[in-house]
Design an enzyme around this catalytic site. Sequence first.
Site, PDB file in Angstrom:
ATOM      1  N   VAL B 117       0.834  -1.197   0.000  1.00  0.00           N
ATOM      2  CA  VAL B 117       0.000   0.000   0.000  1.00  0.00           C
ATOM      3  C   VAL B 117       0.877   1.258   0.000  1.00  0.00           C
ATOM      4  CG1 VAL B 117      -1.705   1.329   1.329  1.00  0.00           C
ATOM      5  CG2 VAL B 117      -1.938  -1.160   1.118  1.00  0.00           C
ATOM      6  N   CYS B 118       1.530   1.493   1.117  1.00  0.00           N
ATOM      7  CA  CYS B 118       2.237   2.760   1.284  1.00  0.00           C
ATOM      8  C   CYS B 118       3.440   2.862   0.354  1.00  0.00           C
ATOM      9  CB  CYS B 118       2.646   2.917   2.739  1.00  0.00           C
ATOM     10  SG  CYS B 118       1.224   2.720   3.843  1.00  0.00           S
ATOM     11  N   VAL B 119       4.001   1.742  -0.043  1.00  0.00           N
ATOM     12  CA  VAL B 119       5.094   1.746  -1.021  1.00  0.00           C
ATOM     13  C   VAL B 119       4.528   1.607  -2.434  1.00  0.00           C
ATOM     14  CG1 VAL B 119       7.196   0.594  -1.789  1.00  0.00           C
ATOM     15  CG2 VAL B 119       6.672   0.738   0.657  1.00  0.00           C
TER      16      VAL B 119
END
Lengths: 208, 208, 208, 208, 208, 208, 208, 208
Positions: B117-119
Amino acid sequence: MSKPYVKLDKNNAAVLLVDHQAGLSSLVRDIEPDKFRNNVLALADLAKYFKLPTVLTTSFENGPNGPLMSELKDTFPDAPYIARPGQINAWDNEDFVAAVKATGKKQLIIAGIVTEVCVAFPALSALAEGYEVFVVTDASGTFNEVTRHSAWDRMSSAGAQLMTWFGVACELHRDWRNDVEGLGTLFANHIPDYRNLINSYTTVQNSK
Amino acid sequence: MSKPYVKLDKNNAAVLLVDHQAGLSSLVRDIEPDKFRNNVLALADLAKYFKLPTVLTTSFENGPNGPLMSELKDTFPDAPYIARPGQINAWDNEDFVAAVKATGKKQLIIAGIVTEVCVAFPALSALAEGYEVFVVTDASGTFNEVTRHSAWDRMSSAGAQLMTWFGVACELHRDWRNDVEGLGTLFANHIPDYRNLINSYTTVQNSK
Amino acid sequence: MSKPYVKLDKNNAAVLLVDHQAGLSSLVRDIEPDKFRNNVLALADLAKYFKLPTVLTTSFENGPNGPLMSELKDTFPDAPYIARPGQINAWDNEDFVAAVKATGKKQLIIAGIVTEVCVAFPALSALAEGYEVFVVTDASGTFNEVTRHSAWDRMSSAGAQLMTWFGVACELHRDWRNDVEGLGTLFANHIPDYRNLINSYTTVQNSK
Amino acid sequence: MSKPYVKLDKNNAAVLLVDHQAGLSSLVRDIEPDKFRNNVLALADLAKYFKLPTVLTTSFENGPNGPLMSELKDTFPDAPYIARPGQINAWDNEDFVAAVKATGKKQLIIAGIVTEVCVAFPALSALAEGYEVFVVTDASGTFNEVTRHSAWDRMSSAGAQLMTWFGVACELHRDWRNDVEGLGTLFANHIPDYRNLINSYTTVQNSK
Amino acid sequence: MSKPYVKLDKNNAAVLLVDHQAGLSSLVRDIEPDKFRNNVLALADLAKYFKLPTVLTTSFENGPNGPLMSELKDTFPDAPYIARPGQINAWDNEDFVAAVKATGKKQLIIAGIVTEVCVAFPALSALAEGYEVFVVTDASGTFNEVTRHSAWDRMSSAGAQLMTWFGVACELHRDWRNDVEGLGTLFANHIPDYRNLINSYTTVQNSK
Amino acid sequence: MSKPYVKLDKNNAAVLLVDHQAGLSSLVRDIEPDKFRNNVLALADLAKYFKLPTVLTTSFENGPNGPLMSELKDTFPDAPYIARPGQINAWDNEDFVAAVKATGKKQLIIAGIVTEVCVAFPALSALAEGYEVFVVTDASGTFNEVTRHSAWDRMSSAGAQLMTWFGVACELHRDWRNDVEGLGTLFANHIPDYRNLINSYTTVQNSK
Amino acid sequence: MSKPYVKLDKNNAAVLLVDHQAGLSSLVRDIEPDKFRNNVLALADLAKYFKLPTVLTTSFENGPNGPLMSELKDTFPDAPYIARPGQINAWDNEDFVAAVKATGKKQLIIAGIVTEVCVAFPALSALAEGYEVFVVTDASGTFNEVTRHSAWDRMSSAGAQLMTWFGVACELHRDWRNDVEGLGTLFANHIPDYRNLINSYTTVQNSK
Amino acid sequence: MSKPYVKLDKNNAAVLLVDHQAGLSSLVRDIEPDKFRNNVLALADLAKYFKLPTVLTTSFENGPNGPLMSELKDTFPDAPYIARPGQINAWDNEDFVAAVKATGKKQLIIAGIVTEVCVAFPALSALAEGYEVFVVTDASGTFNEVTRHSAWDRMSSAGAQLMTWFGVACELHRDWRNDVEGLGTLFANHIPDYRNLINSYTTVQNSK
């Protein structure tokens, strides 16, 4: 759109052994030490067996990285040996590239320590210059599986073919009849299970 | 048809650290905590060492996700720091994109929590806008191996290069002679095996 | 030449749950049963939360394959439910394809048992018809890792995006501010670590 | 007929750190290097925190085994330090045994490299002389799991108690109220998850 | 000279749940979070099902260790609940020991976080006072396998019996005929494979 | 740019079993022997069940590599059987290629020992000649996971589809109604979990 | 009540190598072949180095079990060699027991294939006759981890001490000063990491 | 103080197969299904081969637990078969105990599903009544490794001997000469590696 089948050809292949040094070996933790040493020596033996031109190189061998594995020096006493003064990517060293070019081969079989640097960087550089690159994954070592798989993904995406020393030997040899004993000896020396097969077979044969 | 070799260039690269927060860290179970923390700090140290512009961002840091790892704040006291009010994909936050663009770099080195997600989301968005994206897989963490490999496959298929912090450092440095001591210190601080090599080497040297 | 970034859009996505049946569940051995059940229910909950049209289908449910997981029936009482009389590939069943088409969506989120058959076959068929396919790898189960990775390779090579339920939820939601409590509840119900974060946070908040 | 519960007592315990040397560290492959180093330093820190008399010893430190980990020298500048001239079992060295006896303690907390030799031999010898022996398994390292489990079995069968550094710290401390901050700092410095808990907690507390 | 077979007796057994707190849960990495939570709740459900007196205790619950898992509070609203002000070993807290003694039972079923401290310390103390101790290994969690096995070895050597929640339930129940539905429900709620068996069976039965 | 979905068609597929020999089997260590044997026999049974033309070949069967698995000879008494005199790549043997061509099929289902040689070489050769190639990964064995994954990467990059025997059977069968009993028997004979499902189901059915 | 510390004594120890045969080696799957072969040869080399009387035995060596590993024959040309005509437990063979007794030693160091039979049976028999038994776990191999651990438990419970070849060598040698070079060579030949340490050390020393 | 060596004696041993039922088999996840089934059938075959009296029992076989594995019924058509109406511990069933006593044997070889209940409970009960108990660990299955090791620890501590089917067969047979062909056939039918050894051997023999 797939990668075509580029077959290893013993008349067109060279071997590059990059930074198999005593100190750097302690960083290799994605393969057990007994097995890793065996794989590296198997690759060296097959290079010699098939008379492939072989280039040796080290990084900072007078510092903590340590000397080249002594067995490799012994196996290739006359091979070009480039002790790089500082370049991390061997391909950034002119002498190394010159040695590779001097072999006159278009197929490069590469292994080294550590996979994502000492193998991947020259592999990617060689691909960029049009060489056919074959990475010997099991004669290359690195910190762990995350590191290894990241390196494999990068090299494979760039066009390298991932192989292991046994596959390299088989693809170079093509046909057992070219030299049954030679190939059998190579396998017996580096594959205990194969050695056992040969011993059991020979024993029964001889007892006839 | 392969991905070309895009080489990291320290004059053209920025680092994006996405959501390395105290609470979210408890979700990371595909890498052991000791090792994961070490990898994140190694990436931070190399960003500083190579003077790469670095952008920090967090998601909902006043809620359960918790504050940014304090070591990152300490390492980058002057870096752009975007505490996103709600956007899950950092690239959906205008301030974040502005901060990235303000670096003037085309190569983005990205790590964060959690990988898929965040990456992955900002990595995919940046690729879509033409950036060259390098994911630091071992400074990114997630729930488990299924999650990790799915994320890697999605990012790699979209054109991202998967690397690890050690490879990033080596590709940026190019040549040990640019600063032997600096790179050696970076490695000694984050690779116990390398520290041991240096200590053993130095001890014998000094005992001459 | 890379896959472009196709972003999940809650207004354009449907969920296909294929053969999550009580009997077939005993074949799933690449994920632990507690975790697998949790992943499947998380995917069901997110489908409901985002009001995604959802299609249920089973294979031979009156035989050894067994009934659909009862929780899925309960979560989607009004969803199209196609008990296939024999087709192994759900896409070979006209009613199933009609139900998919009736959703009017172009993005298909697919999970099922077993990955290389009940998921891969309709995923490949849908890709061939131009749908955008997102495989939820952790809500799909199969015999072992060899089977799983072969299936992933086949689907990814054909253009499917491999995701996990958490990534799907995050990409659909886009911004926490759309509904903090709703997404938080979804996560708390299916991620024990997240539940712990929320509980710890709330406790300290309330003790002020 | 069971082993009785012998509880660690900070007034009656000494710590023996055996052969944590730079060279020997490269033999340790049953624990990842980041984690192993952290465990050893945690044990050192707790020894200092609880003011336990500590004895350092090395084997052949001027040869390939290499120097003592420098952090241990720094932590214990005034501890007895026995550089053994050749004895493999530290207990065969009179100076070492004298140093142990000089502590006046009956409980010995032992860790070292490698587990089945440098730890097991003195542990077995100390047990034979009537000491209560506590092996810190996670601050001791060896070649692989076969080696480790064989060593654990031999030591446990001989009466040693197998513990890890965290349990040792907790059993010595007895009650958080003896010093909340001190123990909390020890844990935060060596357990990333604990550090995160403290950071998240403090942040919310401070934001009241 | 072997340990005799001490059989769990529902009229003579109490359950001690030690430090199953939201913060401490993030330290548990030897069992996956989904499975660990399920095991703890299964143990709680069986305690309630068999009407075993149950004692709850926490360590420093107003600090980083966090609140007790809320499900446990809900399951045992009237159970003795000892929020220890600082004692690490629950057995060092007089109120806790008093609560245990007040149950009037000689068999203690213990689980908690982390295994080598919060479980092992009171288990060893209770053994030393003559209790029969049953450690529920799968409802107890800790940092990793080294920590776990060291704790198991210490507790087993001291006379504890290592069990898991399923074995505890079966040994307490003795005979399915005591309540088929009750035990079946307990299993269906915590063992997905068992739930599937029941569903498949019931479906075929009902279709007759 | 993705690989299109090429669906196996029982009227257009042949099976190539390459070097499943008694001696070579001892080299297979990436799959447990019980499971590997079962997978190979399952593939053989499905070839026979679907009446797919099948070609057998061996390498040096009078030497250490040993005879073909006797079960394969028994299953295919009339199949073309090419005992290669020396060619490592079966595709280098004219009789083998002739036998393949004589089947008149364009889809080749290949398995063998070892994966990176006896499977990969003919698979790559067949792809180069325009065949559609389906590698049965779980009926192919090799030395270890490094070897396996390198081989998979090479074959997949060249256009091969990675499948497993269960997926092959399902894709060939298309619809259970074509022969419920036949497919059920195939599965029951090679998947213990499926056998159990059938037995449980039948027992309850019969007890009505 | 613990096992006392029985220390290996080179003047009182014999080595029994049981059934290390070429055919049986293919059954060994709990240790990788490269490592297993290395461990067996290391044990043989240390037996020779310490001049320990060594007894060789085989089971049915003219049948499928195959001949003794040829390296063992070469290392011990004059050792008693009992080719058992049928007894599975070597201790049931009078010649074998006579050979053991003829050594006049009370400490027996045993290794073989497979652990739970060829090692465990004579080990248990020897213990029953009052010998002190040391099992070399890493020079003994078997089918898998379940088999191995069952065998270890049975032997350890009966009084055997579980060791590995490195520990055996160290306990026999006692003091490096007895022969630094000899022991160093033994280690360098069988522990690649140790070889690297020596090479790195020597190189720096020589470069002074 | 060690456990004495109690050797299995084919004239004094009986086999107890406890709850190897189709439904319960789906709970077994600590051994792969192919291998587990093979181990159970191997134990059954050896019981028959050595003409050991065998007792079969099931738990609630008309409910979800499902029928006994049909192969076991077929192998032992005349064995005592106790379908327990509800007792979880088979030893609590009078008919079962009577059947065990009727065998007149003092050595009980026990296997079943699941290890910590259906095996451990009767094993512990039989030990308490003075029987010699041999647990066949690899023909017993359970949920996971935590469950397995807890059960092994409890049984071993109580005096049970942990064995595997191969060791049981070998200890019962004592000498190959008692029946070479019979034992060889048993092994060939259940150990693919052994089958390969025999095939290779026979082939070379026959080619003389």
